[in-house]
Design an enzyme around this catalytic site. Structure first.
Site, PDB file in Angstrom:
ATOM      1  N   ASP A   1     -63.873 -25.321 -80.043  1.00 25.51           N
ATOM      2  CA  ASP A   1     -63.485 -24.352 -79.018  1.00 25.51           C
ATOM      3  C   ASP A   1     -62.378 -24.912 -78.124  1.00 25.51           C
ATOM      4  O   ASP A   1     -62.314 -26.121 -77.925  1.00 25.51           O
ATOM      5  CB  ASP A   1     -64.704 -23.941 -78.166  1.00 25.51           C
ATOM      6  CG  ASP A   1     -65.294 -25.089 -77.338  1.00 25.51           C
ATOM      7  OD1 ASP A   1     -65.639 -26.118 -77.936  1.00 25.51           O
ATOM      8  OD2 ASP A   1     -65.404 -24.938 -76.113  1.00 25.51           O
TER       9      ASP A   1
ATOM     10  N   HIS B   1     -61.586 -28.210 -75.652  1.00 22.29           N
ATOM     11  CA  HIS B   1     -62.776 -29.009 -75.961  1.00 22.29           C
ATOM     12  C   HIS B   1     -62.647 -29.649 -77.347  1.00 22.29           C
ATOM     13  O   HIS B   1     -63.011 -30.802 -77.550  1.00 22.29           O
ATOM     14  CB  HIS B   1     -64.018 -28.112 -75.881  1.00 22.29           C
ATOM     15  CG  HIS B   1     -65.292 -28.869 -75.727  1.00 22.29           C
ATOM     16  ND1 HIS B   1     -66.522 -28.278 -75.762  1.00 22.29           N
ATOM     17  CD2 HIS B   1     -65.532 -30.200 -75.532  1.00 22.29           C
ATOM     18  CE1 HIS B   1     -67.458 -29.204 -75.600  1.00 22.29           C
ATOM     19  NE2 HIS B   1     -66.889 -30.367 -75.461  1.00 22.29           N
TER      20      HIS B   1
ATOM     21  N   GLU C   1     -64.874 -22.349 -68.816  1.00 24.35           N
ATOM     22  CA  GLU C   1     -65.478 -21.654 -69.958  1.00 24.35           C
ATOM     23  C   GLU C   1     -65.013 -20.203 -69.954  1.00 24.35           C
ATOM     24  O   GLU C   1     -65.054 -19.529 -68.925  1.00 24.35           O
ATOM     25  CB  GLU C   1     -67.011 -21.678 -69.849  1.00 24.35           C
ATOM     26  CG  GLU C   1     -67.634 -23.038 -70.061  1.00 24.35           C
ATOM     27  CD  GLU C   1     -67.938 -23.350 -71.533  1.00 24.35           C
ATOM     28  OE1 GLU C   1     -67.634 -22.502 -72.408  1.00 24.35           O
ATOM     29  OE2 GLU C   1     -68.469 -24.442 -71.788  1.00 24.35           O
TER      30      GLU C   1
HETATM   31 ZN   LIG Z   1     -66.869 -26.319 -75.229  1.00 19.30          ZN
END
Ligand SMILES: [Zn+2]
Length: 311
Positions: free
Chosen positions: A192, A182, A144
């Site tokens: 994203d 993703h 992330e």
């Molecule tokens: Zn994500």
């Protein structure tokens, strides 16, 4: 005695600072407890006693192989956090009720928070599919990047990401094409990392694939290739002579009229059960502009060139 009081406060303050230096001490204890429980699960042996409940025809005694190690991740899924701060993300990933996590979080200043041992399964992918893989969480590492979903990624973040990917790629022998986003694995749910993400730069470093720009330039749709020659039309409009479209010394490569967009997206890995969502996810990753426009000629050419790299 009076002199001792400030010293006492100083000691107390130091004690509080040292105890409070990691604001996640409490959730770290929870993490360790869970890891210990999974450790126990790994130590369960498939003995005949353990198999008593089963109707399968197991052998009379247990033979444990001596040759094994841990399963390795084979994909990396990259995300943006879509949150307003790093702190918010770290808190989200340490609250059991959120049921979301990732192995790594990269801060705007380039700092990396390694939240979960790579051999464990983080909950970052959700329902998704890439090729025939329907459980990306089991086979991937989640990274992330702290980003509210619309902003640029910082150079420090990208530099840290690339260093991290180098380590991961080498350690687990992950193929170039298995570095994905993703939105690639969940086209109808996720967007994203956002269109500012430097996929091209990453591909140049060996993380993910990118199309060959010179080859895309040289592509022609079959309809473009056999277009009427305007000179011929003027001279003899009744004949309407059709000649090949040649504007370069390099002979153009022609995309056949029956080129199938859905199959090409599938070959790359996209789940095309929602074809429009798959096209949008493709554009987000490989075109990164005019995202609200319909799938156009340029998009088609990029898809045609790129899908051949996955064949
Ligand atoms: Zn994500």
């Amino acid at each position: 005695m009076k002199k001792l009081i400030p010293v006492f406060y100083l000691i107390m303050a130091l004690a509080i600072i040292s105890c409070g230096s990691n604001p996640y001490a409490k959730t770290n204890r929870l993490h360790k407890k869970q890891a210990k429980a999974y450790g126990k699960q790994l130590q369960q042996f498939p003995t005949p006693e353990n198999q008593k409940e089963s109707a399968l025809n197991y052998g009379d005694y247990w033979v444990g192989t001596t040759n094994f190690n841990l399963r390795k991740p084979n994909y990396v899924v990259i995300h943006h956090t879509a949150q307003d701060s790093l702190g918010q993300t770290l808190t989200t990933f340490t609250l059991p009720r959120t049921q979301v996590s990732s192995h790594y979080v990269i801060a705007k200043n380039g700092e990396i928070f390694h939240m979960l041992n790579d051999y464990y399964r983080a909950w970052h992918g959700g329902i998704g599919k890439w090729g025939n893989n329907t459980d990306l969480n089991s086979s991937s590492l989640g990274i992330e990047i702290d980003n509210n979903g619309k902003e640029e990624f910082t150079d420090l973040q990208i530099n840290s990401l690339i260093e991290l990917l180098k380590e991961i790629k080498e350690k687990y022998s992950i193929p170039d094409e298995n570095f994905i986003g993703h939105s690639d694995i969940a086209p109808s749910r996720k967007v994203d990392p956002n269109a500012n993400f430097p996929w091209k730069r990453l591909a140049e470093e060996g993380f993910g694939l990118w199309y060959d720009e010179a080859e895309v330039e040289n592509l022609k749709l079959e309809a473009e290739f056999f277009k009427p020659n305007p000179l011929a039309i003027n001279l003899n409009s009744r004949l309407n002579t059709r000649i090949p479209f040649i504007d370069k010394l390099v002979f153009p490569e022609v995309i056949p009229a029956d080129f199938n967009v859905e199959n090409a997206l599938k070959i790359i890995g996209f789940n095309t059960s929602d074809l429009e969502a798959a096209k949008s996810a493709f554009k987000l990753h490989f075109i990164q502009e005019d995202l609200n426009q319909p799938f156009g000629k340029h998009d088609l050419k990029v898809l045609y060139q790129l899908h051949k790299k996955y064949l």
